[in-house]
Design a protein around this motif. Structure first.
Motif, short mmCIF file in Angstrom:
data_model
loop_
_atom_site.label_atom_id
_atom_site.label_comp_id
_atom_site.label_asym_id
_atom_site.label_seq_id
_atom_site.Cartn_x
_atom_site.Cartn_y
_atom_site.Cartn_z
N THR A 71 0.74 -1.31 -0.04
CA THR A 71 0.10 -0.08 -0.20
C THR A 71 0.68 1.27 -0.15
OG1 THR A 71 -0.28 -0.20 2.25
CG2 THR A 71 -1.69 -0.74 1.30
N ASN A 72 1.97 0.98 0.13
CA ASN A 72 2.85 2.03 0.22
C ASN A 72 2.66 2.86 -1.48
OD1 ASN A 72 5.71 4.09 -0.30
ND2 ASN A 72 6.34 3.17 0.88
N ASP A 73 2.63 4.36 -0.97
CA ASP A 73 1.98 5.20 -1.82
C ASP A 73 3.17 6.22 -2.75
OD1 ASP A 73 2.64 7.36 0.46
OD2 ASP A 73 0.88 8.06 0.82
N ARG A 74 4.46 5.90 -1.78
CA ARG A 74 4.78 6.82 -2.60
C ARG A 74 5.78 8.16 -2.49
NH1 ARG A 74 4.28 1.36 -4.12
NH2 ARG A 74 6.10 0.51 -5.54
N TYR A 75 5.46 8.42 -1.08
CA TYR A 75 5.35 9.78 -1.02
C TYR A 75 7.30 10.43 -1.13
CZ TYR A 75 7.02 7.20 3.01
OH TYR A 75 7.71 6.22 3.46
N GLY A 76 7.86 9.77 -0.82
CA GLY A 76 9.47 10.21 -1.32
C GLY A 76 9.65 10.85 -2.01
N GLU A 77 11.04 11.30 -2.45
CA GLU A 77 11.58 11.34 -3.33
C GLU A 77 12.10 10.78 -4.53
OE1 GLU A 77 13.69 15.39 -3.19
OE2 GLU A 77 15.87 14.56 -4.17
N ILE A 78 12.70 9.47 -3.33
CA ILE A 78 12.99 8.70 -3.89
C ILE A 78 12.16 7.78 -3.19
CG2 ILE A 78 15.49 7.12 -4.67
CD1 ILE A 78 16.93 9.72 -3.97
N ASN A 79 12.13 5.93 -3.91
CA ASN A 79 11.10 5.37 -3.30
C ASN A 79 11.37 4.46 -3.85
OD1 ASN A 79 8.71 7.58 -2.41
ND2 ASN A 79 9.20 7.62 -4.75
N VAL A 80 12.27 3.42 -2.44
CA VAL A 80 12.38 2.26 -2.61
C VAL A 80 12.06 1.18 -1.67
CG1 VAL A 80 14.75 0.31 -2.83
CG2 VAL A 80 15.03 2.97 -2.17
N VAL A 81 10.61 0.62 -3.20
CA VAL A 81 10.04 -0.14 -2.03
C VAL A 81 9.78 -1.76 -3.42
CG1 VAL A 81 7.51 -0.55 -2.22
CG2 VAL A 81 8.01 1.98 -1.87
N ARG A 82 10.00 -2.44 -2.31
CA ARG A 82 9.82 -3.44 -3.14
C ARG A 82 8.91 -4.71 -2.17
NH1 ARG A 82 14.65 -7.78 -4.41
NH2 ARG A 82 13.56 -10.04 -4.96
N GLU A 83 7.38 -4.89 -2.86
CA GLU A 83 6.45 -5.37 -2.02
C GLU A 83 6.68 -6.39 -2.70
OE1 GLU A 83 3.06 -4.66 -4.54
OE2 GLU A 83 3.54 -2.03 -4.96
N ASP A 84 7.60 -7.39 -2.70
CA ASP A 84 7.56 -8.61 -2.45
C ASP A 84 8.85 -9.32 -1.58
OD1 ASP A 84 9.59 -8.41 -3.54
OD2 ASP A 84 9.76 -9.94 -4.65
N ALA A 85 8.83 -7.92 -0.90
CA ALA A 85 9.82 -8.08 0.44
C ALA A 85 9.79 -8.75 1.89
CB ALA A 85 10.75 -6.94 0.44
N ALA A 86 9.57 -9.53 1.91
CA ALA A 86 9.18 -9.92 3.71
C ALA A 86 9.16 -8.65 4.73
CB ALA A 86 9.66 -11.35 3.85
N SER A 87 10.04 -7.49 5.02
CA SER A 87 10.57 -6.56 5.49
C SER A 87 11.45 -5.92 5.06
CB SER A 87 11.44 -7.45 7.17
OG SER A 87 13.07 -7.85 5.48
N THR A 88 11.51 -4.94 5.23
CA THR A 88 12.47 -3.32 5.27
C THR A 88 13.76 -3.93 5.38
OG1 THR A 88 10.38 -1.96 5.79
CG2 THR A 88 12.36 -0.80 5.39
N THR A 89 13.94 -4.29 6.02
CA THR A 89 14.83 -4.73 6.09
C THR A 89 15.36 -5.81 5.23
OG1 THR A 89 14.78 -6.84 7.35
CG2 THR A 89 15.53 -4.70 8.70
#
Ligand SMILES: [Mn+2]
Length: 332
Positions: free
Chosen positions: A125-143
């Motif tokens: 559900t990340n809405d890409r609010y950043g100037e840079i968005n490193v979003v990986r939806e299939d990742a289990a965790s942010t780590t």
């Protein structure tokens, strides 16, 4: 473990994040309110990355980081916005594990509107609010996303960093049991254990240990168990009185939602937590049939397909009625 397999866009965002971290200084690192193991671990891990780069940085959360997470990276301190520990203004901000900007809570007041934000996350559900968005939806965790970034940056994966990344993976996969436990998660975990991470110690500390307050709250909440939709929906609730009588903090509420979810035949488990007289927080857990991120979103919340949450204004009874109706519709 090549990031390019995730597509050019992800690789490009990782490269942009690399530049963002190398080209500036004086960073603020923040995760979501009421941080869980992944949020705390990601905050600490970004701190260690910035330290390796010789940057100055401040770690912050809206409230205090729960005591049990201090050991993830014991030599680093996370400041509390609510305790007035953040005084500087920050132009370069790294948000971790926050699906939208409001998740940083009141820390927003310490961030200039013109600030440059690097958003590192794994929520669908990340809405890409950043100037840079490193979003990986299939990742289990942010780590797990941070693992990609650190590899791509060519930084040394030492034990303190490995411990942070492992803790996020461990806690967001429920001890490598949830459906997000991909082959890749286990490959990364294997690498980290190879570096010297003590998996059994971390599992005991972050998954097994429970407080007396948690047990007290569990005792009270189990008496509220109700089933709906022919046993496909199960719910528990806790009132502000229950929380006060159990001397419980937010941490002590964690995991209660697993009890209704784990009942045989249940598709959706729910926990209703009364926050104030007319505010109820709802946690959703799905066995798979219902995408609870959509249900949570219809109430202004968000999360993952199998785990999500929202906040509803009204009495507990009203919140239960509305949410159960919505899930019954989703089950139909
Ligand atoms: Mn997470």
């Amino acid at each position: 473990m090549n990031v390019s397999s995730q597509g050019a866009d992800y690789a490009g965002q990782i490269a942009a994040a690399n530049r963002f971290l190398r080209e500036h200084d004086h960073y603020l690192v923040v995760s979501h309110v009421n941080p869980d193991g992944d949020a705390a671990s990601s905050t600490y891990a970004v701190g260690l990355v910035l330290r390796k780069l010789g940057k100055s940085y401040t770690l912050v959360n809206e409230g205090a980081i729960p005591d049990k997470f201090h050991g993830i990276s014991s030599e680093q301190n996370v400041k509390s916005w609510k305790n007035g520990e953040l005084s500087d203004a920050y132009t370069y901000v790294i948000c971790v594990d926050c699906a939208d900007y409001s998740r940083v809570g009141e820390v927003q007041d310490g961030i200039a509107p013109e600030a440059h934000i690097l958003n590192i996350d794994h929520h669908a559900t990340n809405d890409r609010y950043g100037e840079i968005n490193v979003v990986r939806e299939d990742a289990a965790s942010t780590t797990e996303v941070l693992f990609d970034l650190i590899e791509q940056m060519g930084l040394e994966m030492d034990l303190p960093l490995a411990q942070c990344l492992y803790t996020g993976l461990l806690t967001d996969t429920g001890g490598f049991r949830y459906a997000n436990t991909s082959p890749r998660v286990l490959q990364i975990a294997s690498r980290l254990i190879g570096i010297g991470v003590n998996g059994s110690l971390l599992a005991e500390r972050y998954l097994e240990k429970i407080t007396l307050s948690h047990i007290e709250l569990l005792k009270r909440s189990l008496s509220t168990l109700k089933l709906h939709a022919n046993g496909k929906i199960a719910l528990l609730y806790v009132t502000t009185d229950d929380i006060a009588a159990s001397n419980a903090s937010d941490e002590d509420l964690e995991g209660l939602v697993n009890y209704p979810r784990n009942i045989d035949g249940v598709e959706v488990g729910l926990l209703f937590k009364q926050r104030a007289h007319d505010t109820v927080k709802v946690s959703f857990r799905s066995a798979g049939q219902v995408d609870v991120s959509l249900v949570a979103r219809s109430f202004g919340g968000g999360g993952h397909k199998r785990a999500s949450g929202c906040t509803i204004q009204g009495s507990i009874e009203e919140a239960i009625q509305q949410v159960v109706a919505e899930i019954e519709a989703a089950l139909a």
